[in-house]
Write an enzyme that holds these catalytic residues in place. Structure first.
Site, mmCIF file in Angstrom:
data_model
loop_
_atom_site.group_PDB
_atom_site.id
_atom_site.type_symbol
_atom_site.label_atom_id
_atom_site.label_comp_id
_atom_site.label_asym_id
_atom_site.label_seq_id
_atom_site.Cartn_x
_atom_site.Cartn_y
_atom_site.Cartn_z
ATOM 1 N N SER A 23 0.818 -1.224 0.000
ATOM 2 C CA SER A 23 0.000 0.000 0.000
ATOM 3 C C SER A 23 0.848 1.269 0.000
ATOM 4 O O SER A 23 0.321 2.371 0.099
ATOM 5 C CB SER A 23 -0.926 -0.010 1.222
ATOM 6 O OG SER A 23 -0.195 -0.264 2.408
ATOM 7 N N ASN A 110 -2.348 -2.796 12.759
ATOM 8 C CA ASN A 110 -3.805 -2.591 12.721
ATOM 9 C C ASN A 110 -4.235 -1.344 13.503
ATOM 10 O O ASN A 110 -5.036 -0.547 13.020
ATOM 11 C CB ASN A 110 -4.531 -3.820 13.273
ATOM 12 C CG ASN A 110 -4.324 -5.038 12.391
ATOM 13 O OD1 ASN A 110 -3.714 -4.928 11.323
ATOM 14 N ND2 ASN A 110 -4.801 -6.191 12.818
ATOM 15 N N THR A 155 -39.932 27.681 -9.964
ATOM 16 C CA THR A 155 -40.261 26.285 -9.640
ATOM 17 C C THR A 155 -40.392 25.620 -11.001
ATOM 18 O O THR A 155 -40.822 26.255 -11.977
ATOM 19 C CB THR A 155 -41.586 26.148 -8.861
ATOM 20 O OG1 THR A 155 -42.638 26.680 -9.668
ATOM 21 C CG2 THR A 155 -41.557 26.882 -7.528
ATOM 22 N N HIS A 156 -39.990 24.393 -11.109
ATOM 23 C CA HIS A 156 -40.001 23.664 -12.392
ATOM 24 C C HIS A 156 -39.187 24.397 -13.457
ATOM 25 O O HIS A 156 -39.468 24.284 -14.647
ATOM 26 C CB HIS A 156 -41.431 23.455 -12.917
ATOM 27 C CG HIS A 156 -42.377 22.942 -11.885
ATOM 28 N ND1 HIS A 156 -42.539 21.605 -11.611
ATOM 29 C CD2 HIS A 156 -43.195 23.602 -11.018
ATOM 30 C CE1 HIS A 156 -43.431 21.449 -10.639
ATOM 31 N NE2 HIS A 156 -43.836 22.650 -10.250
ATOM 32 N N SER A 277 -13.001 28.122 -26.528
ATOM 33 C CA SER A 277 -13.132 26.956 -27.393
ATOM 34 C C SER A 277 -11.998 26.983 -28.413
ATOM 35 O O SER A 277 -11.577 28.053 -28.848
ATOM 36 C CB SER A 277 -14.484 27.006 -28.102
ATOM 37 O OG SER A 277 -14.435 26.247 -29.295
ATOM 38 N N LYS A 283 -16.734 31.826 -28.003
ATOM 39 C CA LYS A 283 -17.104 31.095 -26.788
ATOM 40 C C LYS A 283 -16.386 31.541 -25.524
ATOM 41 O O LYS A 283 -15.201 31.839 -25.544
ATOM 42 C CB LYS A 283 -16.802 29.598 -26.988
ATOM 43 C CG LYS A 283 -17.779 28.921 -27.891
ATOM 44 C CD LYS A 283 -19.110 28.755 -27.196
ATOM 45 C CE LYS A 283 -19.819 27.567 -27.800
ATOM 46 N NZ LYS A 283 -20.422 26.735 -26.829
ATOM 47 N N ASN A 285 -16.701 29.694 -21.938
ATOM 48 C CA ASN A 285 -17.427 28.571 -21.333
ATOM 49 C C ASN A 285 -17.286 28.500 -19.814
ATOM 50 O O ASN A 285 -16.230 28.805 -19.269
ATOM 51 C CB ASN A 285 -16.920 27.251 -21.928
ATOM 52 C CG ASN A 285 -17.220 27.149 -23.411
ATOM 53 O OD1 ASN A 285 -18.213 27.695 -23.889
ATOM 54 N ND2 ASN A 285 -16.364 26.466 -24.145
ATOM 55 N N GLU A 290 -19.019 23.394 -14.678
ATOM 56 C CA GLU A 290 -19.341 22.076 -15.249
ATOM 57 C C GLU A 290 -18.490 20.983 -14.610
ATOM 58 O O GLU A 290 -18.963 19.875 -14.341
ATOM 59 C CB GLU A 290 -19.139 22.094 -16.768
ATOM 60 C CG GLU A 290 -20.186 22.945 -17.472
ATOM 61 C CD GLU A 290 -19.892 23.150 -18.955
ATOM 62 O OE1 GLU A 290 -19.067 22.413 -19.523
ATOM 63 O OE2 GLU A 290 -20.475 24.083 -19.539
ATOM 64 N N TYR A 317 -9.952 -6.767 12.190
ATOM 65 C CA TYR A 317 -9.292 -6.260 10.989
ATOM 66 C C TYR A 317 -9.272 -7.304 9.874
ATOM 67 O O TYR A 317 -9.042 -8.487 10.105
ATOM 68 C CB TYR A 317 -7.841 -5.838 11.301
ATOM 69 C CG TYR A 317 -7.118 -5.346 10.055
ATOM 70 C CD1 TYR A 317 -7.281 -4.038 9.615
ATOM 71 C CD2 TYR A 317 -6.336 -6.218 9.288
ATOM 72 C CE1 TYR A 317 -6.661 -3.596 8.462
ATOM 73 C CE2 TYR A 317 -5.713 -5.776 8.126
ATOM 74 C CZ TYR A 317 -5.874 -4.469 7.720
ATOM 75 O OH TYR A 317 -5.279 -4.032 6.571
ATOM 76 N N GLN A 322 -7.842 -2.004 3.768
ATOM 77 C CA GLN A 322 -6.795 -1.194 3.125
ATOM 78 C C GLN A 322 -7.411 -0.357 1.999
ATOM 79 O O GLN A 322 -6.875 0.669 1.603
ATOM 80 C CB GLN A 322 -5.706 -2.129 2.576
ATOM 81 C CG GLN A 322 -4.578 -1.430 1.877
ATOM 82 C CD GLN A 322 -3.382 -2.353 1.681
ATOM 83 O OE1 GLN A 322 -2.706 -2.721 2.625
ATOM 84 N NE2 GLN A 322 -3.146 -2.762 0.449
ATOM 85 N N LYS A 325 -8.540 3.811 1.610
ATOM 86 C CA LYS A 325 -7.694 4.994 1.440
ATOM 87 C C LYS A 325 -7.774 5.706 0.095
ATOM 88 O O LYS A 325 -8.069 6.905 0.036
ATOM 89 C CB LYS A 325 -6.234 4.625 1.715
ATOM 90 C CG LYS A 325 -6.028 4.170 3.137
ATOM 91 C CD LYS A 325 -4.633 3.691 3.394
ATOM 92 C CE LYS A 325 -4.580 2.952 4.715
ATOM 93 N NZ LYS A 325 -5.449 1.742 4.749
HETATM 94 N N1 ARG Z 1 -1.720 -1.392 4.801
HETATM 95 C C1 ARG Z 1 -2.608 -1.930 5.780
HETATM 96 C C2 ARG Z 1 -3.947 -1.187 5.731
HETATM 97 O O1 ARG Z 1 -3.989 -0.140 5.179
HETATM 98 C C3 ARG Z 1 -2.004 -1.755 7.128
HETATM 99 C C4 ARG Z 1 -2.485 -2.731 8.136
HETATM 100 C C5 ARG Z 1 -1.865 -4.036 7.874
HETATM 101 N N2 ARG Z 1 -2.323 -5.016 8.779
HETATM 102 C C6 ARG Z 1 -2.292 -6.320 8.521
HETATM 103 N N3 ARG Z 1 -2.744 -7.108 9.412
HETATM 104 N N4 ARG Z 1 -1.861 -6.779 7.386
HETATM 105 O O2 ARG Z 1 -4.953 -1.635 6.194
#
Ligand code: ARG
Length: 460
Positions: A23, A110, A155-156, A277, A283, A285, A290, A317, A322, A325
């Site tokens: 990660s 964790n 309205t509408h 444009s 133009k 824009n 948008e 966990y 993961q 993120k």
């Molecule tokens: N990269 C992991 C995550 O974002 C970190 C935690 C890893 N824990 C594990 N038991 N493999 O969740």
């Protein structure tokens, strides 16, 4: 491949497995929070006697050195490490030796990642609050400037009744005030520290969780170690609040696009916030509006993603988490960008007051008030509605507005009309008579503006 585990393995991880599992490419985004969390952990370990003061100081200065070198670009976070936690720990051991190996005492990745993600999103909630505040300030200024700028309310998407631009902006002011409140609520609810929860069942070390919580600015420690390492509902709440912000920005953008069109010309966007444009030289824009409207889908997508990812995960966990993120980071950056640009766009646009006022005059927005006039002269509302309907039809045929009809023409349709009808249906009267709180009259708008002024001073 650099990983923190491997003792019980007899074979190297397959390279594709390693890549799939890693990660570091995205969790390096919270390198600062990871080191901040580690420093608090180390201070606490020393305070409870697990580390000596010397070990603590060695680790602290080691981590500070890593932080300085990463920030200056001297030290690069590379995908040689599995994640940001491994990168920091391995680099620390590299730099200070054996003391570095004690950093992870009483901690699991964790609870570490649960902490990092919380610290990161907590900081971003503050940034988002700041941007919403900026938008509120610009809206507040615009409201103060436009209590007398008449326009049609719709309205509408059909002209309905006259309002002022201050009243229209005021509607968005309320929405963004609630958005601001949602961010504050989320912050309060999520501001508890998961550090010390270990892998799932706490630890056998006498950790002082109150101390780390306090060092890191939390209200206190979380109360269940299983929940702490597997809770991501604050991410869901944040994405939901951000989706609502985007929904509001998107509606507002849609209106700006319509108002800025050649047909409406209610507003003109500043050159700095418009684009041209490549083929059509005439133009100008509204691309920013948008794009804000378009990016709304992206933020909703992130909300759907995390809701779906979390829905079947048993305690505690699991690696699925993961996946909390990348989309969240993207959504936060997207919403921040949209808020900043949208605010700049409305702060710099020009309002064409006359066009707005003419539009209100020419769209029979005073028809309800003409009916109310009749009601005030003893005509039952349903009959009044019918009479004004006839007036409107007459005006459409002659291509005039209600204000342009002569008294004879009025009287030909209903003898109840007198000279004072003109005053009763003037735009100003239509707006000024609506004076309950929340309505568009200048007096009620000024009351609301004063309330908003106090609100803005309070949230600064
Ligand atoms: N990269 C992991 C995550 O974002 C970190 C935690 C890893 N824990 C594990 N038991 N493999 O969740």
């Amino acid at each position: 491949m650099a990983q923190l585990w491997g003792g019980r393995f007899t074979k190297e991880t397959d390279q594709l497995v390693y890549n799939f599992n890693a990660s570091i490419t995205f969790d390096q985004k919270f390198y600062k929070e990871d080191m901040e969390g580690s420093m608090a952990h180390v201070k606490m370990l020393a305070a409870v006697g697990i580390l000596t003061e010397e070990e603590r100081d060695q680790i602290l200065s080691g981590i500070k050195g890593i932080l300085v070198d990463v920030e200056s670009g001297k030290l690069e976070i590379t995908s040689e490490y599995e994640d940001i936690h491994s990168f920091v720990e391995a680099t620390l051991i590299d730099r200070i030796g054996d003391a570095g190996k004690k950093l992870h005492t009483g901690r699991s990745r964790n609870d570490q990642v649960a902490l990092d993600m919380r610290l990161y999103t907590r900081k971003e909630i503050e940034n988002l609050k700041g941007l919403v505040k900026e938008l509120l300030r610009v809206l507040h200024r615009l409201m103060k400037e436009h209590v007398d700028t008449f326009m049609p309310g719709f309205t509408h998407l059909q002209k309905a009744q006259p309002i002022t631009l201050a009243h229209h902006f005021g509607a968005y002011m309320e929405m963004f005030k609630r958005d601001y409140g949602r961010l504050c609520d989320i912050y309060e609810r999520m501001n508890y520290c998961p550090l010390g929860s270990g892998a799932l069942a706490g630890t056998t070390y006498p950790l002082d969780r109150d101390m780390t919580a306090e060092l890191l600015g939390f209200n206190g420690p979380t109360l269940n170690s299983m929940d702490s390492v597997s809770d991501r509902d604050y991410v869901i709440e944040l994405l939901s609040a951000m989706s609502t912000i985007m929904m509001h920005l998107s509606r507002f953008s849609e209106e700006i696009i319509i108002w800025n069109s050649n047909e409406y010309r209610f507003v003109e966007l500043d050159d700095a916030y418009s684009t041209g444009s490549s083929i059509m030289p005439q133009k100008k824009n509204p691309d920013i509006a948008e794009l804000v409207r378009g990016k709304t889908g992206r933020v909703y997508g992130a909300l759907m993603q995390i809701l779906t990812t979390m829905k079947g995960i048993p305690l505690a966990y699991n690696k699925d988490m993961q996946e909390d993120k990348e989309f969240t980071f993207d959504a936060i950056d997207t919403v921040k960008g949209c808020l900043a640009l949208f605010t700049g766009m409305i702060d710099t646009m020009t309002v064409n007051k006359e066009v707005m006022e003419d539009s209100a005059k020419n769209g029979f927005t005073n028809a309800t008030d003409a009916a109310d006039y009749l009601v005030n002269h003893g005509v039952p509302f349903r009959d009044a509605h019918g009479i004004v309907g006839q007036l409107v039809l007459y005006c459409i045929e002659k291509n005039i507005s209600l204000d342009d009809m002569s008294l004879e023409e009025y009287k030909a349709i209903s003898p109840v009309f007198e000279e004072d009808i003109y005053d009763a249906i003037s735009l100003k009267t239509c707006v000024e008579k609506r004076e309950t709180i929340g309505a568009p009259s200048k007096a009620s708008m000024e009351k609301v503006i004063a309330i908003n002024e106090a609100y803005l001073n309070e949230i600064v």
